[in-house]
Write an enzyme that holds these catalytic residues in place. Structure first.
Site, PDB file in Angstrom:
ATOM      1  N   SER A 166       0.826  -1.205   0.000  1.00  0.00           N
ATOM      2  CA  SER A 166       0.000   0.000   0.000  1.00  0.00           C
ATOM      3  C   SER A 166       0.862   1.258   0.000  1.00  0.00           C
ATOM      4  CB  SER A 166      -0.912   0.017   1.234  1.00  0.00           C
ATOM      5  OG  SER A 166      -1.750  -1.111   1.236  1.00  0.00           O
TER       6      SER A 166
HETATM    7  N1  SAM Z   1      -0.657  -4.986   3.948  1.00  0.00           N
HETATM    8  C1  SAM Z   1       0.108  -5.273   2.767  1.00  0.00           C
HETATM    9  C2  SAM Z   1       1.519  -4.769   2.837  1.00  0.00           C
HETATM   10  O1  SAM Z   1       1.893  -4.134   3.835  1.00  0.00           O
HETATM   11  O2  SAM Z   1       2.273  -5.028   1.885  1.00  0.00           O
HETATM   12  C3  SAM Z   1      -0.571  -4.793   1.503  1.00  0.00           C
HETATM   13  C4  SAM Z   1      -1.792  -5.528   1.243  1.00  0.00           C
HETATM   14  S1  SAM Z   1      -2.260  -5.683  -0.449  1.00  0.00           S
HETATM   15  C5  SAM Z   1      -2.894  -4.082  -0.747  1.00  0.00           C
HETATM   16  C6  SAM Z   1      -3.694  -6.738  -0.178  1.00  0.00           C
HETATM   17  C7  SAM Z   1      -3.317  -8.163   0.141  1.00  0.00           C
HETATM   18  O3  SAM Z   1      -4.518  -8.831   0.580  1.00  0.00           O
HETATM   19  C8  SAM Z   1      -2.811  -8.935  -1.058  1.00  0.00           C
HETATM   20  O4  SAM Z   1      -1.560  -9.499  -0.787  1.00  0.00           O
HETATM   21  C9  SAM Z   1      -3.874 -10.023  -1.258  1.00  0.00           C
HETATM   22  O5  SAM Z   1      -3.361 -11.240  -1.737  1.00  0.00           O
HETATM   23  C10 SAM Z   1      -4.428 -10.167   0.148  1.00  0.00           C
HETATM   24  N2  SAM Z   1      -5.775 -10.747   0.239  1.00  0.00           N
HETATM   25  C11 SAM Z   1      -6.840 -10.577  -0.575  1.00  0.00           C
HETATM   26  N3  SAM Z   1      -7.874 -11.296  -0.139  1.00  0.00           N
HETATM   27  C12 SAM Z   1      -7.472 -11.948   0.979  1.00  0.00           C
HETATM   28  C13 SAM Z   1      -8.097 -12.854   1.885  1.00  0.00           C
HETATM   29  N4  SAM Z   1      -9.363 -13.268   1.735  1.00  0.00           N
HETATM   30  N5  SAM Z   1      -7.372 -13.312   2.930  1.00  0.00           N
HETATM   31  C14 SAM Z   1      -6.080 -12.930   3.109  1.00  0.00           C
HETATM   32  N6  SAM Z   1      -5.432 -12.081   2.275  1.00  0.00           N
HETATM   33  C15 SAM Z   1      -6.121 -11.584   1.226  1.00  0.00           C
END
Ligand code: SAM
Length: 224
Positions: free
Chosen positions: A72
């Site tokens: 993000s």
């Molecule tokens: N917090 C992260 C960082 O510091 O790098 C950035 C998050 S990224 C914007 C969103 C993440 O949510 C992705 O890696 C995606 O694979 C994960 N994601 C999406 N749906 C999910 C779910 N149901 N359970 C766990 N992770 C999920």
């Protein structure tokens, strides 16, 4: 390949200078929580990116981390962290580990962090990196849209992917007095919601429009 295996974990004065400039930029954009700004200063964001992107790590931008996912934007990380109002030793669940950066920021704030990622390759690379960085966050692979019931309740739950609605399963896993911070809306844009569980059955809500995350998948997410 994990970002940190493509370059050594060197935090040079030039990186620290760029981080200081980023912190000033976040302050100018309205981030006030000193402990959050200090955590941004203390965690080297370039470790969480591929070397090819390391030069851009301290721009206030989301960046690709592979698997079609992103780390993000620093402003968003700081804003969500500020909304959480973290106090030391709080138990926090993050949904969407991604690169592991937000989990490290919460760890730096003194929280006991649990973070779930659905993509195994991202889970593995962040697991290795966080170990190198002595970050104590506990990482899990699975569908975080259902929370982490066996470790509930949590003082705070943070969702870092765009959700079509507020999953009841997550509400149930916040302790009374705790917060759920979650971006909710269409895939094109979401409103950041800060929900406070004021009693076992009552919630208050604050809303902040204008965010854009990758989709939350899984049982309570989008089918993309
Ligand atoms: N917090 C992260 C960082 O510091 O790098 C950035 C998050 S990224 C914007 C969103 C993440 O949510 C992705 O890696 C995606 O694979 C994960 N994601 C999406 N749906 C999910 C779910 N149901 N359970 C766990 N992770 C999920």
């Amino acid at each position: 390949m994990p970002a940190h295996t493509t370059h050594s974990l060197l935090d040079l004065p030039k990186h620290q200078g760029l981080r200081l400039r980023l912190v000033e930029e976040l302050r100018a954009k309205g981030i006030r929580d000193q402990s959050v700004l200090k955590a941004i200063m203390d965690v080297p964001r370039h470790f969480f990116l591929d070397q090819a992107l390391a030069e851009m790590a301290y721009q206030d931008k989301a960046m690709p981390i592979g698997e079609g996912q992103t780390i993000s934007q620093p402003y968003t990380v700081a804003f969500q962290s500020e909304l959480l109002a973290v106090e030391p030793h709080m138990k926090i669940l993050e949904i969407g580990t991604g690169s592991g950066y937000q989990a490290c920021i919460l760890d730096q704030l003194g929280a006991r962090v649990f973070s779930v990622e659905t993509i195994r390759a991202l889970h593995r690379s962040s697991q290795i990196l966080l170990k190198h960085l002595n970050c104590k966050a506990k990482l899990f692979v699975g569908d975080g849209s259902v929370g982490l019931p066996s470790y509930a309740p949590f003082d705070r739950i943070l969702v870092t992917a765009a959700s079509p609605n507020i999953p009841e399963a997550l509400k149930n896993q916040v302790r009374t007095g705790g917060h759920l911070v979650i971006p909710v809306g269409e895939l094109s844009e979401q409103t950041m919601l800060k929900l406070t569980k004021v009693s076992p059955t009552e919630w208050s809500q604050e809303a902040f429009p204008g965010f854009r995350f990758v989709p939350l998948t899984g049982e309570y997410g989008w089918s993309v």
